[in-house]
Design an enzyme around this catalytic site. Sequence first.
Site, short mmCIF file in Angstrom:
data_model
loop_
_atom_site.label_atom_id
_atom_site.label_comp_id
_atom_site.label_asym_id
_atom_site.label_seq_id
_atom_site.Cartn_x
_atom_site.Cartn_y
_atom_site.Cartn_z
N ASP A 155 16.62 -32.80 15.26
CA ASP A 155 16.66 -33.29 13.93
C ASP A 155 18.14 -33.11 13.40
OD1 ASP A 155 13.97 -33.60 14.07
OD2 ASP A 155 13.38 -31.71 12.85
N ALA B 130 6.42 -28.52 9.34
CA ALA B 130 6.01 -28.08 10.64
C ALA B 130 4.74 -27.20 10.48
CB ALA B 130 6.83 -27.45 11.62
N ALA B 131 4.16 -26.82 9.01
CA ALA B 131 3.12 -26.15 9.21
C ALA B 131 2.01 -26.55 9.81
CB ALA B 131 2.62 -26.02 7.46
N GLY B 132 1.78 -27.68 9.70
CA GLY B 132 0.54 -28.56 10.42
C GLY B 132 0.80 -28.41 11.96
N ASP B 133 2.12 -28.46 12.49
CA ASP B 133 2.21 -28.34 13.86
C ASP B 133 2.04 -26.72 14.42
OD1 ASP B 133 2.91 -30.82 14.42
OD2 ASP B 133 5.05 -30.66 14.14
N LEU C 191 -5.26 -28.94 4.52
CA LEU C 191 -5.19 -29.48 3.21
C LEU C 191 -3.89 -28.46 2.27
CD1 LEU C 191 -8.89 -29.03 2.35
CD2 LEU C 191 -7.55 -31.30 2.51
N ASP D 18 9.58 -23.10 2.75
CA ASP D 18 9.72 -24.43 3.74
C ASP D 18 8.50 -24.73 4.46
OD1 ASP D 18 10.33 -26.42 5.32
OD2 ASP D 18 12.15 -25.56 5.80
N GLY E 264 12.84 -24.20 8.30
CA GLY E 264 12.89 -25.00 9.54
C GLY E 264 11.61 -25.04 10.20
N GLU F 159 3.97 -39.44 18.30
CA GLU F 159 5.47 -39.94 18.42
C GLU F 159 5.75 -40.65 19.57
OE1 GLU F 159 7.14 -36.92 14.59
OE2 GLU F 159 7.59 -36.42 16.80
N GLY G 278 10.58 -32.36 16.74
CA GLY G 278 9.48 -33.55 17.26
C GLY G 278 8.29 -32.64 17.38
N ARG H 95 9.15 -19.23 6.17
CA ARG H 95 10.66 -19.46 6.84
C ARG H 95 11.06 -20.74 6.63
NH1 ARG H 95 9.11 -16.24 12.27
NH2 ARG H 95 7.98 -14.77 11.61
N GLY I 225 -5.75 -25.01 2.04
CA GLY I 225 -6.55 -24.54 3.64
C GLY I 225 -6.80 -25.51 4.37
#
Length: 292
Positions: free
Chosen positions: A11, A238-241, A209, A235, A276, A136, A37, A274, A213
């Site tokens: 990135d 990448a919460a989902g990852d 969601l 931030d 990033g 991806e 990625g 955190r 949640g």
Amino acid sequence: MISVFGSANMDLVAYVDKAPALGETVTGRAFRTIPGGKGANQAIAAARAGAEVIFVGAVGDDAFGPAMRATLEEAGVDVSHLRAIPGPSGIAHIVVDDRGGNSIIVVPGANGTIEGPTEAEAAAIGRTDAVLLQLELPMEAVVAAAVSAGGAEVVLTPAPARPLPAELLDAVDLIVPNEHEAAAITGRRDPAEALAALLERVPEAVITLGAEGALYGARGAEPVRVPAFAVEAVDTTAAGDTFVGALAVARGEGRPPAEALRFASAAAALSVQREGASTSMPARESIDAFLA
Ligand code: ATP
């Protein structure tokens, strides 16, 4: 043990007051290179959350390739199946303005050269408990990995959203879209309706969601609503990852669904506090301490 078959991107993030229009030049405030990625992010999240992880993917022979390999290795990810191919690595060119809005150009580079797992890669994936896939890489590569996964449970994050071939859905054990991806796939805006539609195609599904949640369902069972932890988000990149990586770790340890989802929500809640992507993923001790 968990395998990830997916993308590694560098990135390249420029922070500006106002994004430039076409033909315009602006001076930025700061610039960062951040390994990312979705594939690499999920691999790092799972390794930090306490699993042995193999990453199968590709980087180029430019300066970014070794940097991304080193980042994965530092997180404890096995990179013996990470290909180094001639040409550029995948990059995401990101402009973030002072209101947090962003525009992103992804150039797949090495990721785009992957047609599917080699025989050795498929065998390595087949020896793991679960393989984590995202969208991806070229679709043909994702389909090939799903159908050759052998004994590994197939976990699909359908992002970035695009039409899913029947052959892919037939091979998926668990699908984890966010609410927008779930709506794009099913045509249903309501998460409960989208979940029911997903379960017509795959045995298990989680719709994330955001701060609301997640909603989990398995065929023949009552859906489970899992609240997010109330934290101050700085931030959510990448919460989902992070959620998917940690969820796979907890499932691999044999935890029942509600407990595995709580573990994943805790990891994601720590990550949103955190900055990033790979930089924000919590270590196992932090997740356990948060839940204690
Ligand atoms: P991204 O694309 O940024 O990786 P996503 O859209 O795939 O994220 P989300 O649904 O936003 O995924 O978030 C995934 C999970 O992260 C949620 O289910 C929740 O557990 C956790 N989470 C996200 N945002 C917050 C928040 N503000 N506070 C606490 N937990 C959060």
